[in-house]
Motif scaffolding. Structure first.
Motif, PDB file in Angstrom:
ATOM      1  N   ILE A  48       0.848  -1.195   0.000  1.00 45.01           N
ATOM      2  CA  ILE A  48       0.000   0.000   0.000  1.00 45.01           C
ATOM      3  C   ILE A  48       0.882   1.243   0.000  1.00 45.01           C
ATOM      4  CG2 ILE A  48      -1.914   1.164   1.162  1.00 45.01           C
ATOM      5  CD1 ILE A  48      -2.512  -1.591   2.533  1.00 45.01           C
ATOM      6  N   SER A  49       1.234   1.689  -1.192  1.00 44.25           N
ATOM      7  CA  SER A  49       2.110   2.852  -1.332  1.00 44.25           C
ATOM      8  C   SER A  49       1.276   4.132  -1.374  1.00 44.25           C
ATOM      9  CB  SER A  49       2.971   2.706  -2.583  1.00 44.25           C
ATOM     10  OG  SER A  49       3.770   1.527  -2.500  1.00 44.25           O
ATOM     11  N   TYR A  50       1.947   5.250  -1.218  1.00 44.83           N
ATOM     12  CA  TYR A  50       1.252   6.550  -1.097  1.00 44.83           C
ATOM     13  C   TYR A  50       1.741   7.462  -2.210  1.00 44.83           C
ATOM     14  CZ  TYR A  50      -0.266  10.942   1.190  1.00 44.83           C
ATOM     15  OH  TYR A  50      -0.854  12.145   1.504  1.00 44.83           O
ATOM     16  N   VAL A  51       0.823   7.896  -3.064  1.00 42.91           N
ATOM     17  CA  VAL A  51       1.178   8.707  -4.235  1.00 42.91           C
ATOM     18  C   VAL A  51       0.708  10.151  -4.054  1.00 42.91           C
ATOM     19  CG1 VAL A  51       0.786   9.038  -6.725  1.00 42.91           C
ATOM     20  CG2 VAL A  51       1.101   6.733  -5.797  1.00 42.91           C
ATOM     21  N   ALA A  52       1.559  11.076  -4.460  1.00 46.49           N
ATOM     22  CA  ALA A  52       1.174  12.492  -4.515  1.00 46.49           C
ATOM     23  C   ALA A  52       1.482  13.006  -5.918  1.00 46.49           C
ATOM     24  CB  ALA A  52       1.933  13.306  -3.469  1.00 46.49           C
ATOM     25  N   LEU A  53       0.505  13.690  -6.514  1.00 44.85           N
ATOM     26  CA  LEU A  53       0.652  14.225  -7.873  1.00 44.85           C
ATOM     27  C   LEU A  53       0.390  15.724  -7.881  1.00 44.85           C
ATOM     28  CD1 LEU A  53      -1.497  11.671  -9.949  1.00 44.85           C
ATOM     29  CD2 LEU A  53       0.987  11.664  -9.693  1.00 44.85           C
ATOM     30  N   PRO A  54       1.137  16.456  -8.721  1.00 48.23           N
ATOM     31  CA  PRO A  54       0.796  17.860  -8.916  1.00 48.23           C
ATOM     32  C   PRO A  54      -0.570  17.946  -9.598  1.00 48.23           C
ATOM     33  CG  PRO A  54       2.895  17.311  -9.970  1.00 48.23           C
ATOM     34  CD  PRO A  54       2.261  16.036  -9.561  1.00 48.23           C
ATOM     35  N   GLU A  55      -1.349  18.951  -9.274  1.00 54.31           N
ATOM     36  CA  GLU A  55      -2.703  19.093  -9.814  1.00 54.31           C
ATOM     37  C   GLU A  55      -2.723  19.047 -11.333  1.00 54.31           C
ATOM     38  OE1 GLU A  55      -6.121  18.502  -9.229  1.00 54.31           O
ATOM     39  OE2 GLU A  55      -5.556  19.504  -7.376  1.00 54.31           O
ATOM     40  N   GLY A  56      -1.714  19.638 -11.978  1.00 59.90           N
ATOM     41  CA  GLY A  56      -1.721  19.739 -13.441  1.00 59.90           C
ATOM     42  C   GLY A  56      -1.268  18.492 -14.175  1.00 59.90           C
ATOM     43  N   THR A  95       7.261  13.882   2.490  1.00 57.99           N
ATOM     44  CA  THR A  95       8.273  14.032   1.435  1.00 57.99           C
ATOM     45  C   THR A  95       7.642  13.921   0.048  1.00 57.99           C
ATOM     46  OG1 THR A  95       9.982  13.134   2.890  1.00 57.99           O
ATOM     47  CG2 THR A  95      10.446  13.105   0.535  1.00 57.99           C
ATOM     48  N   THR A  96       6.736  12.956  -0.140  1.00 52.04           N
ATOM     49  CA  THR A  96       6.092  12.821  -1.450  1.00 52.04           C
ATOM     50  C   THR A  96       5.235  14.055  -1.751  1.00 52.04           C
ATOM     51  OG1 THR A  96       4.183  11.622  -0.565  1.00 52.04           O
ATOM     52  CG2 THR A  96       5.975  10.300  -1.384  1.00 52.04           C
ATOM     53  N   GLU A  97       4.579  14.584  -0.729  1.00 51.73           N
ATOM     54  CA  GLU A  97       3.739  15.775  -0.931  1.00 51.73           C
ATOM     55  C   GLU A  97       4.602  16.985  -1.305  1.00 51.73           C
ATOM     56  OE1 GLU A  97       1.472  15.991   2.686  1.00 51.73           O
ATOM     57  OE2 GLU A  97       0.425  14.097   2.252  1.00 51.73           O
ATOM     58  N   LYS A  98       5.758  17.089  -0.661  1.00 53.78           N
ATOM     59  CA  LYS A  98       6.685  18.189  -0.956  1.00 53.78           C
ATOM     60  C   LYS A  98       7.186  18.085  -2.407  1.00 53.78           C
ATOM     61  CE  LYS A  98      10.621  20.297   1.480  1.00 53.78           C
ATOM     62  NZ  LYS A  98      11.615  20.066   2.550  1.00 53.78           N
ATOM     63  N   LEU A  99       7.478  16.865  -2.838  1.00 49.87           N
ATOM     64  CA  LEU A  99       7.922  16.654  -4.222  1.00 49.87           C
ATOM     65  C   LEU A  99       6.811  17.016  -5.206  1.00 49.87           C
ATOM     66  CD1 LEU A  99       9.822  13.283  -3.726  1.00 49.87           C
ATOM     67  CD2 LEU A  99      10.874  15.438  -4.440  1.00 49.87           C
ATOM     68  N   ALA A 100       5.572  16.639  -4.870  1.00 48.23           N
ATOM     69  CA  ALA A 100       4.440  16.957  -5.752  1.00 48.23           C
ATOM     70  C   ALA A 100       4.246  18.468  -5.862  1.00 48.23           C
ATOM     71  CB  ALA A 100       3.169  16.285  -5.241  1.00 48.23           C
ATOM     72  N   LYS A 101       4.422  19.164  -4.736  1.00 45.81           N
ATOM     73  CA  LYS A 101       4.290  20.629  -4.769  1.00 45.81           C
ATOM     74  C   LYS A 101       5.375  21.261  -5.631  1.00 45.81           C
ATOM     75  CE  LYS A 101       1.747  20.997  -0.469  1.00 45.81           C
ATOM     76  NZ  LYS A 101       1.870  20.860   0.985  1.00 45.81           N
ATOM     77  N   ALA A 102       6.500  20.545  -5.787  1.00 42.73           N
ATOM     78  CA  ALA A 102       7.595  21.034  -6.634  1.00 42.73           C
ATOM     79  C   ALA A 102       7.420  20.598  -8.093  1.00 42.73           C
ATOM     80  CB  ALA A 102       8.929  20.523  -6.094  1.00 42.73           C
ATOM     81  N   GLY A 103       6.302  19.882  -8.380  1.00 45.25           N
ATOM     82  CA  GLY A 103       6.006  19.539  -9.775  1.00 45.25           C
ATOM     83  C   GLY A 103       6.282  18.110 -10.186  1.00 45.25           C
ATOM     84  N   TYR A 104       6.698  17.285  -9.246  1.00 41.06           N
ATOM     85  CA  TYR A 104       6.972  15.878  -9.564  1.00 41.06           C
ATOM     86  C   TYR A 104       5.820  14.980  -9.102  1.00 41.06           C
ATOM     87  CZ  TYR A 104      11.843  17.295 -10.257  1.00 41.06           C
ATOM     88  OH  TYR A 104      12.986  17.906 -10.711  1.00 41.06           O
ATOM     89  N   ALA A 105       5.625  13.884  -9.816  1.00 41.60           N
ATOM     90  CA  ALA A 105       4.803  12.801  -9.263  1.00 41.60           C
ATOM     91  C   ALA A 105       5.699  12.045  -8.298  1.00 41.60           C
ATOM     92  CB  ALA A 105       4.345  11.876 -10.384  1.00 41.60           C
TER      93      ALA A 105
END
Length: 245
Positions: free
Chosen positions: A19-27, A53-63
């Motif tokens: 059960i991994s946790y994914v964060a994506l930029p809105e765009g 950390t994943t959320e911070k990366l998503a805010k920087a534009g990465y999946a």
């Protein structure tokens, strides 16, 4: 930047749910896929630190995806339990790498993720995981470790294609400067492009704001260092931008 998060469930051949946790930029979308970064957590599992950390990366534009290598979403704040789980998966490193490959494939299959632009970052035990993923020739362009374990599953060979950035604390009592020298020899032997940054007054776990609390509770030699955490993060972001765009 607003982000969206969700659980990514990968099922192993023997029916274990990762059960991994994914964060994506809105765009990010099928029409606008973005570079992806795998996050291999410390031995505690997918706790708050890797999720943040994943959320911070998503805010920087990465999946980004925090990888559940233990399965069933197991997590703990108890070092004895964490050590037991880590030891269990390290006893079968083929299985561990199979799980990482499964998560990588499921993550890169997401329409919002550009599967040709993948990187990975790992913390402590997770550092070993992402380096071993590169040693196994998984399609990673860039791998960064923070206070990572550097000892290999098997030594790198010519199939090691990723660029490497290592953030190491000079006062790390779990990964010594001798270990760092051994790692350099391993990388030099196969001409890997690597950078090692050594941070003064930094112990094992120096990026984790909970390190001091965990150290006190479990009587282990961890410590948070805000300056080293910030500098190593900024260096990692520059490194990923250079290699993933």
């Amino acid at each position: 930047m607003s982000i969206k998060t969700f659980e990514l469930i990968s099922t192993t051949e023997n029916g274990v749910e990762l059960i991994s946790y994914v964060a994506l930029p809105e765009g990010a979308s099928e029409d606008n896929p973005v570079a992806g970064i795998m996050v291999a957590p410390e031995w505690w599992g997918v706790v708050e630190h890797p999720k943040a950390t994943t959320e911070k990366l998503a805010k920087a534009g990465y999946a980004a995806v925090a990888m559940d290598v233990y399965g069933e979403g197991k997590l703990t704040a108890d070092a004895a339990m964490a050590n037991m789980w880590m030891t269990q998966v390290l006893e079968d490193q083929e299985m561990l790498m199979d799980r990482c490959r499964l998560i990588l494939n499921d993550f890169s299959d997401q329409l919002a993720v550009n599967g040709d632009k993948l990187g990975a970052i790992g913390f402590c035990f997770g550092g070993k995981i992402v380096l071993d993923m590169a040693r196994e020739a998984m399609p990673l362009k860039a791998v960064a470790t923070f206070h990572g374990t550097l000892a290999p599953k098997q030594a790198a060979d010519k199939n090691f294609k990723a660029k490497v950035l290592v953030a190491h604390g000079r006062d790390d009592s779990m990964v010594s400067m001798d270990d760092v020298e051994d790692f350099k020899k391993e990388m030099d032997a196969v001409d890997v492009d690597y950078t090692i940054d050594v941070y003064d007054n930094a112990k094992h776990g120096f990026t984790n704001p909970n390190a001091d609390e965990r150290a006190a509770k479990n009587d282990i030699d961890l410590g948070y260092n805000e300056n080293a955490a910030k500098q190593s993060w900024d260096n990692m972001m520059d490194f990923m931008k250079t290699n993933l765009g």
